[in-house]
Design a protein around this motif. Structure first.
Motif, mmCIF file in Angstrom:
data_model
loop_
_atom_site.group_PDB
_atom_site.id
_atom_site.type_symbol
_atom_site.label_atom_id
_atom_site.label_comp_id
_atom_site.label_asym_id
_atom_site.label_seq_id
_atom_site.Cartn_x
_atom_site.Cartn_y
_atom_site.Cartn_z
ATOM 1 N N ASN A 8 1.056 -1.186 -0.159
ATOM 2 C CA ASN A 8 -0.079 -0.120 -0.039
ATOM 3 C C ASN A 8 0.881 1.278 0.014
ATOM 4 O O ASN A 8 1.452 1.392 1.028
ATOM 5 N N VAL A 18 2.057 -4.430 3.524
ATOM 6 C CA VAL A 18 1.139 -4.562 4.236
ATOM 7 C C VAL A 18 0.479 -5.835 4.412
ATOM 8 O O VAL A 18 -0.397 -6.303 5.280
ATOM 9 N N ASP A 19 1.020 -6.869 3.624
ATOM 10 C CA ASP A 19 0.501 -8.283 3.738
ATOM 11 C C ASP A 19 1.644 -9.129 3.062
ATOM 12 O O ASP A 19 2.228 -8.676 1.959
ATOM 13 N N SER A 32 -2.774 -3.389 -2.410
ATOM 14 C CA SER A 32 -3.686 -3.844 -1.223
ATOM 15 C C SER A 32 -4.270 -2.499 -0.596
ATOM 16 O O SER A 32 -3.637 -1.343 -0.584
ATOM 17 N N ASP A 33 -5.375 -2.827 -0.288
ATOM 18 C CA ASP A 33 -6.229 -1.543 0.655
ATOM 19 C C ASP A 33 -6.061 -1.661 2.150
ATOM 20 O O ASP A 33 -6.382 -0.950 2.681
ATOM 21 N N VAL A 34 -5.331 -2.556 2.650
ATOM 22 C CA VAL A 34 -5.072 -2.889 3.816
ATOM 23 C C VAL A 34 -4.194 -1.696 4.277
ATOM 24 O O VAL A 34 -3.023 -1.446 3.803
ATOM 25 N N LYS A 35 -4.546 -0.891 5.213
ATOM 26 C CA LYS A 35 -3.789 0.030 5.873
ATOM 27 C C LYS A 35 -2.609 -0.397 6.707
ATOM 28 O O LYS A 35 -2.689 -1.538 7.050
ATOM 29 N N ASP A 83 -3.271 -1.546 10.246
ATOM 30 C CA ASP A 83 -4.085 -2.759 10.354
ATOM 31 C C ASP A 83 -3.191 -3.884 9.707
ATOM 32 O O ASP A 83 -4.224 -4.898 9.681
ATOM 33 N N ARG A 84 -2.284 -3.968 9.401
ATOM 34 C CA ARG A 84 -1.607 -5.146 8.782
ATOM 35 C C ARG A 84 -1.417 -6.492 9.504
ATOM 36 O O ARG A 84 -1.409 -7.482 9.275
ATOM 37 N N ASP A 108 -3.685 -7.270 11.701
ATOM 38 C CA ASP A 108 -5.159 -8.006 12.270
ATOM 39 C C ASP A 108 -5.411 -9.224 11.561
ATOM 40 O O ASP A 108 -5.924 -9.947 12.090
ATOM 41 N N LYS A 109 -4.784 -9.598 10.700
ATOM 42 C CA LYS A 109 -5.061 -10.903 10.124
ATOM 43 C C LYS A 109 -4.316 -12.047 10.879
ATOM 44 O O LYS A 109 -4.833 -13.110 10.803
ATOM 45 N N THR A 146 3.308 -6.223 17.630
ATOM 46 C CA THR A 146 3.562 -5.926 16.218
ATOM 47 C C THR A 146 5.125 -6.083 15.973
ATOM 48 O O THR A 146 5.390 -6.134 15.049
#
Length: 588
Positions: free
Chosen positions: A165, A170-171, A199-202, A205-206, A208-209, A318
């Motif tokens: 992003n 982010v992922d 990706s649209d993940v901020k 918030d990466r 959160d998964k 994190t």
């Protein structure tokens, strides 16, 4: 005003601690920002059996091969990483930001019989490995066996999909493919590919998964908090009602007795807690050990409270090792709390060997933790596990103990002795101890101690399950608001229970309330440790000497620390209660 002894070196020692704990800056993943085609490092961490989370080894302890790219030297970023057995090694794979890599072979394994046996052992024991890209963890399984357990297959193709992003990662997802049968005296080619996708993940918030809301925010978790809260309301109401009504009757009876003449008082029926007013503030047996335990318990409570608050504000999960690093830093910084409460209590009880008490209070918890870690370290070295603590890390921990914890504890001890070390008790202490009358078996201190920990344990045992699962299984604990509520509930329940126990003990004219109040609250640790046995045998599939010793060793440390904290909380609350009731009674 003269400066406190040891105070000039405190600032320098604190600076040393900060240097040890703060992460070293790196140009790439430390900032988590990348330019196009800038190098992205794939770190290989550890490999180990799935059911034994703490039994981990270096990734390249298995005969995996390294990519052709020149390796990058890496050192542990923080003390927490080193203590948790993080063993990052460069994979040798060439990955660049936003630059796709088509399937390509990066190395070749010459599979002789020894290497095949190593892979077969790993597959048979369900080994899987962990990697990191930009501090994001990735997990993959080494291989699998067929249904008959005769043939074994190795996954040879790592398919990486990396989400970005802007200029941040982010992922990350790993797909293991390319199943190859393990046959001796063959060559196995290891390959990889990289696919970048927007990706649209901020960035915030990466992680959160990796969390599991369905587990931690399950209805049973909410119900346990509500149940414990109702227990607190019921217990506090019950304690208030019983004690207020009983004490009101006692005060009325004692006030009536003060109006009697001496002969009527002698002929009257005298019993109860007022009769031990001349002994209730007598120093406890073994005051040096007792005051050291109280000081250590107050410090553990302060550390728990601060670390939970920090974890609620900052997402410590994190960053690798950040929780442990924060706990070590906070423990060292709160050493004056230990010295203040332990030193002042020892002074009020007439102790003269205050330097010895300060040393015992300062090193009680570190010695327990380091002694357990030292024992487990021998087993880890025998197993060649990554959990083996390096010698340099041991030296760093010793430096923190001697150059940070000890001086700060000295400062707290001197402050405690000077500010609240005077024995200003509301009643005089008799020169000769009063004989303790016989009482019913259930009023004996040993029975009270055994029963005192049941309710505090009942208020936290559901939370213990979630905490155990997050540490011993593959869950990331993140609901620190629950933990804060449970800590508050535990404190209230512990204080209420110890007050009730102490009141019944004093009513039986037994003035040995100090150790009884401490141990009745500390017995919570016994029930927690017993629960850890149940959890080990019925909730996990752990096995082996290393994992078993690691589990029961550190569960003993955790339970003991929890017991010392509960004991200190119980004693402090009971001490305030005892002082209050004897202050309100007129003693001739």
């Amino acid at each position: 005003m003269r400066p406190l002894p040891g105070a000039p070196g405190v600032a320098a020692a604190a600076a040393l601690l900060l240097l040890l704990l703060l992460p070293r800056a790196r140009a790439d993943e430390h900032e988590h920002t990348y330019q196009d085609k800038e190098e992205v490092v794939l770190w290989m961490n550890t490999v180990g059996p799935y059911h034994n989370r703490q039994e981990t080894y270096k990734y390249f302890s298995l005969p995996f091969c390294v990519g052709s790219k020149k390796s990058i030297s890496h050192y542990h970023e923080t003390l927490g990483e080193a203590l948790q057995g993080v063993e990052l090694e460069f994979s040798g794979l060439d990955i660049k930001f936003k630059d796709d890599v088509m399937p390509a072979t990066y190395c070749e394994i010459d599979l002789d019989k020894e290497k095949r046996d190593a892979f077969v052992y790993a597959i048979r024991n369900h080994y899987w490995y962990q990697m990191y890209i930009d501090d994001l963890p990735i997990w993959g399984i080494v291989g699998e066996a067929d249904e008959n357990g005769e043939d074994y297959y190795l996954w040879t193709y790592k398919k990486l999909e990396i989400g970005f992003n802007g200029n941040r990662i982010v992922d990350v997802n790993l797909t293991s493919e390319g199943k190859v049968k393990l046959v001796p005296n063959t060559k196995i080619q290891m390959s990889y590919s990289v696919k970048w996708k927007k990706s649209d993940v901020k960035f915030e918030d990466r992680f959160d998964k990796y969390l599991d809301p369905s587990f931690f925010q399950h209805r049973i978790h909410w119900f346990s908090i509500f149940n414990s809260f109702m227990m607190v309301i019921f217990l506090v109401g019950l304690v208030s009602m019983i004690l207020m009504r009983t004490l009101r009757k006692d005060y009325a009876r004692y006030s009536k007795e003060e109006e009697m003449d001496d002969m009527d008082r002698d002929l009257g029926d005298e019993y109860g807690w007022k009769q031990v007013h001349g002994d209730v503030f007598r120093p406890s047996s073994h005051p040096l050990i007792f005051s050291s335990l109280i000081g250590s318990g107050c410090q553990i409570f302060a550390v728990s409270l601060i670390v939970i608050i920090v974890a609620m504000i900052e997402d410590l999960y994190t960053e690798r090792g950040s929780m442990l690093s924060t706990a070590i830093f906070v423990y060292a910084a709160t050493s004056p709390v230990n010295g203040y409460f332990g030193g002042s209590l020892y002074a009020r009880q007439g102790g003269r060997r205050w330097i010895k008490q300060m040393f015992i209070g300062a090193f009680l918890i570190p010695a327990m933790v380091c002694g357990t870690a030292f024992f487990i370290n021998f087993i880890a070295i025998y197993y060649h596990a990554s959990r083996a603590i390096p010698f340099g890390t041991m030296v760093a921990v010793c430096c923190i103990c001697f150059f940070v914890i000890l001086p700060l504890n000295l400062v707290g001890t001197i402050l405690g002795r000077n500010l609240s070390g005077q024995p200003n008790f509301p009643c005089r202490v008799n020169a000769v101890p009063r004989p303790i009358p016989e009482k019913k078996w259930f009023m004996e201190p040993a029975v009270i101690v055994c029963l005192g920990g049941i309710l505090p344990f009942g208020s936290i045992f559901i939370e213990m399950y979630f905490i155990f699962t997050s540490f011993w299984a593959y869950k990331i604990y993140y609901v620190y608001g629950f933990m804060m509520l449970v800590l508050v509930i535990l404190c209230i329940v512990t204080v209420c229970v110890t007050i009730v126990c102490t009141y019944f003990l004093l009513n039986a004219e037994d003035y040995r309330w100090q150790w009884t109040s401490f141990l009745s609250a500390a017995s919570t640790a016994i029930y927690v440790y017993m629960y850890s046995f149940y959890y080990y045998f019925f909730k996990t599939k752990m096995y082996g000497l290393f994992q078993t010793s690691f589990y029961f060793g550190y569960m003993a440390v955790f339970s003991t620390a929890l017991g010392i904290m509960c004991g200190a909380i119980g004693y402090m609350g009971t001490s305030a209660f005892v002082r209050k009731i004897y202050t309100n009674v007129k003693i001739d």
